[in-house]
Design a protein around this motif. Structure first.
Motif, mmCIF file in Angstrom:
data_model
loop_
_atom_site.group_PDB
_atom_site.id
_atom_site.type_symbol
_atom_site.label_atom_id
_atom_site.label_comp_id
_atom_site.label_asym_id
_atom_site.label_seq_id
_atom_site.Cartn_x
_atom_site.Cartn_y
_atom_site.Cartn_z
ATOM 1 N N UNK A 69 -8.067 9.691 -2.824
ATOM 2 C CA UNK A 69 -9.310 8.919 -2.877
ATOM 3 C C UNK A 69 -9.203 7.578 -2.145
ATOM 4 N N UNK A 70 -7.979 7.069 -1.949
ATOM 5 C CA UNK A 70 -7.879 5.807 -1.207
ATOM 6 C C UNK A 70 -8.255 5.993 0.258
ATOM 7 N N UNK A 71 -8.327 7.254 0.722
ATOM 8 C CA UNK A 71 -8.750 7.514 2.102
ATOM 9 C C UNK A 71 -10.243 7.256 2.313
ATOM 10 N N UNK A 72 -10.974 7.002 1.227
ATOM 11 C CA UNK A 72 -12.405 6.752 1.346
ATOM 12 C C UNK A 72 -12.706 5.443 2.077
ATOM 13 N N UNK A 73 -11.794 4.490 2.014
ATOM 14 C CA UNK A 73 -12.103 3.143 2.481
ATOM 15 C C UNK A 73 -11.287 2.695 3.685
ATOM 16 N N UNK A 74 -10.047 3.145 3.794
ATOM 17 C CA UNK A 74 -9.208 2.740 4.921
ATOM 18 C C UNK A 74 -8.014 3.669 4.995
ATOM 19 N N UNK A 75 -7.389 3.699 6.167
ATOM 20 C CA UNK A 75 -6.162 4.489 6.303
ATOM 21 C C UNK A 75 -5.047 3.775 5.562
ATOM 22 N N UNK A 76 -4.431 4.412 4.575
ATOM 23 C CA UNK A 76 -3.394 3.747 3.792
ATOM 24 C C UNK A 76 -2.171 3.413 4.629
#
Length: 203
Positions: A69-76
């Motif tokens: 889900x962290x891929x929703x906002x930026x490339x980790x």
């Protein structure tokens, strides 16, 4: 900090996302990088999530699960890895399609609950690395272990959970657990934790 997984939010998200997701049969190799351009839906089985190229356990739980889900906002900046246990297939959806569903179904609050939970997991993982003693780490992980589902505990011994999540040597973990058993602080059988009577401030 003992984390409570937002199961109801996850179930609502899974119900809304599954119709637009694509089924994917897992390869025989069950420790995989979570790609930056996908979100994974896990309906059955158990998943362990690792950081540092599979060296430190961040979180382990039974389904339902939503990974990436962290891929929703930026490339980790840090790649996480997932180890699948009793899981033969998952479903994939792109971050863009997931955002569309969240907008259409009004599910951003549920997604915020899930993201907050994962952030707590990561912060707890980082915090544990700067604890002052092995016993302090083990004490916290024993309490954390009691919060796991029965499904997970049946497949993961207490010592295994502490070793993988706390980055403590096996010999030291077994030594401390043996002392706690002998002192009546905890009760275990075949590596499974039965009861926690009390855990002293210092060992």
């Amino acid at each position: 900090m003992y984390l409570k997984r937002p199961v109801e939010s996850i179930e609502r998200l899974m119900s809304a996302l599954n119709p637009g997701a694509t089924a994917y049969d897992l390869p025989r190799r069950r420790l995989l990088d979570i790609p930056v351009n996908e979100v994974w839906l896990v309906e059955r089985g158990m998943v362990a999530v690792y950081r540092n190229r599979g060296q430190q356990l961040v979180y382990i739980a039974a389904s339902p699960l939503i990974l990436g889900v962290r891929n929703l906002f930026a490339s980790p900046t840090e790649m996480l890895m997932a180890e699948f246990l009793d899981v033969k297939s998952i479903a994939k959806i792109s971050p863009e399609d997931l955002k569309t569903v969240l907008d259409e179904k009004g599910l951003w609050k549920d997604m915020a609950n899930l993201i907050s939970f994962y952030l707590e997991c990561m912060l707890t993982s980082h915090y544990r690395l700067v604890q002052r003693s092995d016993y302090e780490i083990i004490k916290g992980l024993i309490y954390e272990y009691t919060k796991l589902s029965d499904y997970v505990k049946e497949r993961t011994t207490l010592a295994q959970y502490i070793i993988e999540k706390g980055l403590i040597s096996r010999s030291n973990v077994l030594r401390i657990l043996s002392i706690l058993n002998k002192n009546g602080c905890i009760t275990t059988t075949k590596g499974r934790l039965l009861t926690v009577m009390y855990l002293p401030e210092k060992l």
